[in-house]
Design a protein around this motif. Structure first.
Motif, PDB file in Angstrom:
ATOM      1  N   GLU A 152      -7.334  -4.001  -2.966  1.00 41.68           N
ATOM      2  CA  GLU A 152      -8.685  -4.500  -2.686  1.00 41.68           C
ATOM      3  C   GLU A 152      -9.270  -5.236  -3.882  1.00 41.68           C
ATOM      4  O   GLU A 152     -10.014  -6.200  -3.728  1.00 41.68           O
ATOM      5  CB  GLU A 152      -9.589  -3.355  -2.225  1.00 41.68           C
ATOM      6  CG  GLU A 152      -9.293  -2.993  -0.761  1.00 41.68           C
ATOM      7  CD  GLU A 152      -9.941  -1.700  -0.301  1.00 41.68           C
ATOM      8  OE1 GLU A 152     -10.627  -1.054  -1.115  1.00 41.68           O
ATOM      9  OE2 GLU A 152      -9.724  -1.344   0.870  1.00 41.68           O
ATOM     10  N   GLY A 190      -2.548  -4.485   3.625  1.00 44.99           N
ATOM     11  CA  GLY A 190      -1.653  -3.589   2.903  1.00 44.99           C
ATOM     12  C   GLY A 190      -0.528  -4.272   2.144  1.00 44.99           C
ATOM     13  O   GLY A 190       0.369  -3.608   1.635  1.00 44.99           O
ATOM     14  N   ASN A 222       0.832  -1.198   0.000  1.00 45.33           N
ATOM     15  CA  ASN A 222       0.000   0.000   0.000  1.00 45.33           C
ATOM     16  C   ASN A 222       0.878   1.265   0.000  1.00 45.33           C
ATOM     17  O   ASN A 222       1.722   1.427   0.879  1.00 45.33           O
ATOM     18  CB  ASN A 222      -0.902  -0.035   1.240  1.00 45.33           C
ATOM     19  CG  ASN A 222      -2.062   0.927   1.142  1.00 45.33           C
ATOM     20  OD1 ASN A 222      -2.156   1.708   0.200  1.00 45.33           O
ATOM     21  ND2 ASN A 222      -2.944   0.882   2.112  1.00 45.33           N
ATOM     22  N   LYS A 268      -4.484   1.615  -2.410  1.00 42.41           N
ATOM     23  CA  LYS A 268      -5.304   0.657  -1.649  1.00 42.41           C
ATOM     24  C   LYS A 268      -6.363  -0.012  -2.528  1.00 42.41           C
ATOM     25  O   LYS A 268      -6.666  -1.193  -2.378  1.00 42.41           O
ATOM     26  CB  LYS A 268      -5.975   1.395  -0.483  1.00 42.41           C
ATOM     27  CG  LYS A 268      -6.621   0.477   0.529  1.00 42.41           C
ATOM     28  CD  LYS A 268      -7.224   1.267   1.666  1.00 42.41           C
ATOM     29  CE  LYS A 268      -7.938   0.347   2.637  1.00 42.41           C
ATOM     30  NZ  LYS A 268      -8.625   1.105   3.700  1.00 42.41           N
TER      31      LYS A 268
END
Length: 250
Positions: A60, A70, A29, A56
């Motif tokens: 996801e 992360g 991340n 991010k």
């Protein structure tokens, strides 16, 4: 991402790096380099693994578990071993084979938990059927807390044929079943053993049950008379470990 292509979560990724897993790249991340993420970066740099900072949203999109913390590692597919390698591994360690056979486990969380307990209990390898059993997916990795990297897992076409094969090699096969002949602590589990754990809903299939040398049950006194497959497997594996430790001290 397809099955077997990603490992999610800080501990699982750290474990994969440490054990030399073939990692193509690690996505982290952007801007979030606190705590154990720094450990991931440090280890990855030591092993010369490509690190990519992504936002991010990208993590996801890739995540299958929703718990990437992360960090996601892009890896080559999990390398299953050959069934014979498990017995060979026990011989190399000068130990009596301790094998876990899974009869159609479908929940990846259960499979991961079984792998984790198996690694702790000294299991030499796990056998799964090629069909109707969950494979090693990113959810399994996560649930096993990285134990997948330390466990030999083999796929077989037919579990019953495999049971016949190991019985010929002098391994006693114990099936975990509520209709067992005896409680797990009454069975002699100190020798070369294979534990067969059934599926979450159906338990052991009839044919597999008939192939087992002994059916063993777990003591239960509550109103709910069944256990989650990974919990039942855990209790059985610890019973084997306990008997082996006590046996070694005699």
């Amino acid at each position: 991402m397809g099955e077997n292509n990603i490992i999610e979560g800080r501990n699982a990724v750290i474990e994969a790096i440490k054990t030399g897993r073939n990692i193509e790249s690690i996505l982290i991340n952007k801007g979030k380099t606190m705590g154990s993420i720094n450990t991931v970066i440090k280890l990855a740099k030591e092993k010369k693994i490509v690190i990519k900072e992504v936002d991010k949203k990208k993590l996801e999109q890739l995540s299958e578990t929703g718990k990437h913390q992360g960090v996601i590692a892009i890896v080559s597919s999990y390398k299953y071993c050959e069934p014979d390698e498990i017995i060979q591994y026990a011989k190399e360690r000068d130990e009596k084979p301790f094998i876990v056979i899974l009869d159609e486990i479908e929940d990846p969380h259960n499979f991961g938990a079984i792998i984790r307990t198996a690694e702790i209990c000294g299991v030499h390898g796990i056998i799964i059927p090629k069909r109707r059993n969950v494979s090693v997916t990113s959810t399994v990795y996560k649930s096993s807390a990285g134990a997948v990297e330390h466990m030999k897992i083999a796929k077989v076409t037919n579990i019953n044929s495999y049971i016949d094969d190991i019985k010929d090699k002098g391994i006693w096969v114990y099936g975990a079943d509520m209709k067992g002949d005896k409680y797990c602590y009454e069975a002699d589990l100190t020798g070369a053993v294979a534990l067969v754990i059934g599926s979450e809903g159906k338990g052991l299939s009839r044919l597999t049950m008939e192939k087992c040398d002994v059916l063993v049950k777990i003591p239960m006194v509550g109103k709910i008379t069944s256990l989650n497959a990974s919990v039942a497997g855990g209790i059985m594996m610890y019973e084997v470990l306990k008997q082996k430790i006590i046996g070694d001290k005699r």
